[in-house]
Design a protein around this motif. Structure first.
Motif, PDB file in Angstrom:
ATOM      1  N   ALA A   1       1.133  -0.800  17.132  1.00 33.91           N
ATOM      2  CA  ALA A   1       0.922   0.081  15.805  1.00 33.91           C
ATOM      3  C   ALA A   1       0.518  -0.438  14.572  1.00 33.91           C
ATOM      4  O   ALA A   1       1.042  -1.772  14.317  1.00 33.91           O
ATOM      5  CB  ALA A   1       1.959   0.945  15.833  1.00 33.91           C
ATOM      6  N   GLY A   2      -0.547   0.120  13.884  1.00 36.48           N
ATOM      7  CA  GLY A   2      -0.581  -0.481  12.538  1.00 36.48           C
ATOM      8  C   GLY A   2      -1.275   0.738  11.482  1.00 36.48           C
ATOM      9  O   GLY A   2      -1.786   1.641  11.871  1.00 36.48           O
ATOM     10  N   PHE A   3      -0.905   0.415  10.220  1.00 39.57           N
ATOM     11  CA  PHE A   3      -1.353   1.261   9.323  1.00 39.57           C
ATOM     12  C   PHE A   3      -2.286   0.545   8.266  1.00 39.57           C
ATOM     13  O   PHE A   3      -1.857  -0.601   7.848  1.00 39.57           O
ATOM     14  CB  PHE A   3      -0.048   1.847   8.550  1.00 39.57           C
ATOM     15  CG  PHE A   3      -0.228   2.621   7.155  1.00 39.57           C
ATOM     16  CD1 PHE A   3      -0.660   4.066   7.350  1.00 39.57           C
ATOM     17  CD2 PHE A   3      -0.256   2.314   5.796  1.00 39.57           C
ATOM     18  CE1 PHE A   3      -0.959   4.754   6.332  1.00 39.57           C
ATOM     19  CE2 PHE A   3      -0.777   2.775   4.824  1.00 39.57           C
ATOM     20  CZ  PHE A   3      -1.136   4.076   4.995  1.00 39.57           C
ATOM     21  N   SER A   4      -3.256   1.110   7.821  1.00 36.07           N
ATOM     22  CA  SER A   4      -4.184   0.509   6.847  1.00 36.07           C
ATOM     23  C   SER A   4      -4.396  -1.083   7.441  1.00 36.07           C
ATOM     24  O   SER A   4      -5.181  -1.089   8.310  1.00 36.07           O
ATOM     25  CB  SER A   4      -3.743   0.381   5.666  1.00 36.07           C
ATOM     26  OG  SER A   4      -4.675   0.301   4.713  1.00 36.07           O
ATOM     27  N   GLN A   5      -4.238  -1.977   6.531  1.00 39.31           N
ATOM     28  CA  GLN A   5      -4.542  -3.427   7.321  1.00 39.31           C
ATOM     29  C   GLN A   5      -3.911  -3.574   8.509  1.00 39.31           C
ATOM     30  O   GLN A   5      -4.470  -4.363   9.059  1.00 39.31           O
ATOM     31  CB  GLN A   5      -4.236  -4.304   6.084  1.00 39.31           C
ATOM     32  CG  GLN A   5      -4.993  -4.783   5.163  1.00 39.31           C
ATOM     33  CD  GLN A   5      -4.783  -6.363   4.614  1.00 39.31           C
ATOM     34  OE1 GLN A   5      -3.682  -6.891   4.933  1.00 39.31           O
ATOM     35  NE2 GLN A   5      -5.481  -6.755   3.933  1.00 39.31           N
TER      36      GLN A   5
ATOM     37  N   LEU B   1       2.886  -2.553  12.465  1.00 32.53           N
ATOM     38  CA  LEU B   1       2.228  -3.603  11.185  1.00 32.53           C
ATOM     39  C   LEU B   1       1.792  -2.828  10.027  1.00 32.53           C
ATOM     40  O   LEU B   1       1.288  -1.815  10.049  1.00 32.53           O
ATOM     41  CB  LEU B   1       0.889  -4.236  11.827  1.00 32.53           C
ATOM     42  CG  LEU B   1       0.862  -5.024  13.237  1.00 32.53           C
ATOM     43  CD1 LEU B   1      -0.619  -5.541  13.660  1.00 32.53           C
ATOM     44  CD2 LEU B   1       2.003  -6.065  13.279  1.00 32.53           C
ATOM     45  N   HIS B   2       2.590  -3.211   8.933  1.00 28.99           N
ATOM     46  CA  HIS B   2       2.439  -2.582   7.667  1.00 28.99           C
ATOM     47  C   HIS B   2       0.972  -2.739   7.036  1.00 28.99           C
ATOM     48  O   HIS B   2       0.127  -3.497   7.520  1.00 28.99           O
ATOM     49  CB  HIS B   2       3.465  -3.290   6.783  1.00 28.99           C
ATOM     50  CG  HIS B   2       3.359  -4.542   6.306  1.00 28.99           C
ATOM     51  ND1 HIS B   2       2.598  -4.988   5.500  1.00 28.99           N
ATOM     52  CD2 HIS B   2       4.106  -5.617   6.810  1.00 28.99           C
ATOM     53  CE1 HIS B   2       2.667  -6.389   5.336  1.00 28.99           C
ATOM     54  NE2 HIS B   2       3.782  -6.670   6.173  1.00 28.99           N
ATOM     55  N   GLY B   3       0.887  -2.129   5.763  1.00 30.05           N
ATOM     56  CA  GLY B   3      -0.397  -2.226   5.036  1.00 30.05           C
ATOM     57  C   GLY B   3      -0.404  -3.305   4.049  1.00 30.05           C
ATOM     58  O   GLY B   3       0.798  -4.009   4.006  1.00 30.05           O
ATOM     59  N   LEU B   4      -1.379  -3.589   3.077  1.00 31.24           N
ATOM     60  CA  LEU B   4      -1.669  -4.593   2.062  1.00 31.24           C
ATOM     61  C   LEU B   4      -0.365  -4.398   0.977  1.00 31.24           C
ATOM     62  O   LEU B   4      -0.081  -3.169   0.567  1.00 31.24           O
ATOM     63  CB  LEU B   4      -2.925  -4.477   1.505  1.00 31.24           C
ATOM     64  CG  LEU B   4      -3.295  -5.321   0.340  1.00 31.24           C
ATOM     65  CD1 LEU B   4      -3.320  -6.960   0.816  1.00 31.24           C
ATOM     66  CD2 LEU B   4      -4.607  -4.723  -0.394  1.00 31.24           C
ATOM     67  N   GLY B   5       0.241  -5.583   0.824  1.00 28.38           N
ATOM     68  CA  GLY B   5       1.121  -5.588  -0.141  1.00 28.38           C
ATOM     69  C   GLY B   5       2.637  -5.081   0.211  1.00 28.38           C
ATOM     70  O   GLY B   5       3.402  -5.205  -0.731  1.00 28.38           O
ATOM     71  N   ASP B   6       2.690  -4.460   1.374  1.00 22.91           N
ATOM     72  CA  ASP B   6       4.088  -4.105   1.796  1.00 22.91           C
ATOM     73  C   ASP B   6       4.602  -5.107   2.600  1.00 22.91           C
ATOM     74  O   ASP B   6       4.326  -6.340   2.606  1.00 22.91           O
ATOM     75  CB  ASP B   6       3.512  -2.670   2.794  1.00 22.91           C
ATOM     76  CG  ASP B   6       4.849  -1.750   3.044  1.00 22.91           C
ATOM     77  OD1 ASP B   6       5.907  -2.050   2.258  1.00 22.91           O
ATOM     78  OD2 ASP B   6       4.762  -0.854   3.449  1.00 22.91           O
ATOM     79  N   SER B   7       5.715  -4.905   3.288  1.00 26.60           N
ATOM     80  CA  SER B   7       6.534  -5.553   4.184  1.00 26.60           C
ATOM     81  C   SER B   7       6.764  -4.832   5.431  1.00 26.60           C
ATOM     82  O   SER B   7       6.854  -3.609   5.476  1.00 26.60           O
ATOM     83  CB  SER B   7       7.565  -6.456   3.474  1.00 26.60           C
ATOM     84  OG  SER B   7       8.721  -5.190   3.153  1.00 26.60           O
ATOM     85  N   GLY B   8       7.743  -5.536   6.154  1.00 22.70           N
ATOM     86  CA  GLY B   8       8.209  -4.700   7.594  1.00 22.70           C
ATOM     87  C   GLY B   8       9.108  -3.904   6.965  1.00 22.70           C
ATOM     88  O   GLY B   8       9.267  -2.765   7.796  1.00 22.70           O
TER      89      GLY B   8
END
Length: 223
Positions: free
Chosen positions: A116-120, A24-31
């Protein structure tokens, strides 16, 4: 009524996958943001791992003047206690849970799935995994924090208490200060989850040493 599955960037192995990493990506990003990381992990070709990089829904984000962007939840303030909007976190956790269940239905058992996840995205991973009703292979929580940590004691499901949780953070992170990540780690360990903690000389990003460590960890939990 079941909502449609989250759209994803998909990286599939040449053979039939027997494991899956949902990242899972962070804020304002995408896959698309983390998809190029797969070859950088240099995983053995014998590991038939499918990688899914879902796109968060678009929503207005208060701290960005209400601008619509891909976000797993709204951020109304940068205050430590109330940064993550619980309703949005729970909504996204349900969407990711649907995605996990779809992989299980496709023939990949839960104990071969890493969340898995980064930031948000890490906030969603740390919210969903301890409450999930089937044992996962592992949880990767990068440069992140926890939404409403006081709720975990009453909501935690024991089934993932022994599931490896790798938590990592940049020492110079100015977006999510390292103390917020460490507080989440302490909440996990206080609730008897099998979490580890490590920091890197970096900001709100990933570095090569971290990627090497993630690769080794993935090989361990999916061996």
């Amino acid at each position: 009524m079941t909502q449609p599955l989250l759209p994803c960037v998909e990286n599939t192995p040449s053979s039939t996958p027997d494991a899956c990493v949902i990242w899972l990506h962070g804020l304002g990003d995408s896959g698309h943001g983390f998809a190029p990381i797969v070859p950088e992990l240099k995983l053995p070709g014998s590991m038939a791992i499918k990688f899914l990089f879902p796109h968060a829904p678009e929503r207005p984000v208060t701290i960005n003047g209400g601008m619509r962007m891909r976000a797993w939840y709204d951020i109304k303030s940068l205050d430590f206690e109330s940064r993550a909007d619980l309703d949005g976190v729970e909504e996204s956790a349900r969407l990711v849970e649907q995605l996990i269940n779809a992989q299980i239905d496709s023939g990949i058992p839960a104990n071969r799935i890493v969340l898995a996840g980064f930031s948000q995205g890490g906030v969603i991973a740390l919210h969903l995994a301890p409450r999930f009703n089937a044992k996962l292979a592992g949880v990767l929580a990068l440069s992140t924090y926890m939404c409403e940590p006081s709720l975990l004691a009453n909501q935690a499901n024991d089934i993932n208490k022994q599931t490896p949780v790798m938590m990592a953070h940049g020492e110079q992170d100015e977006v999510v200060p390292v103390f917020m990540g460490n507080a989440a780690f302490k909440t996990m360990t206080e609730n008897v989850f099998n979490a580890t903690w490590q920091t890197y000389t970096m900001q709100h990003n990933v570095c090569m040493q971290e990627l090497n460590d993630i690769s080794a960890w993935l090989q361990s939990v999916l061996s």
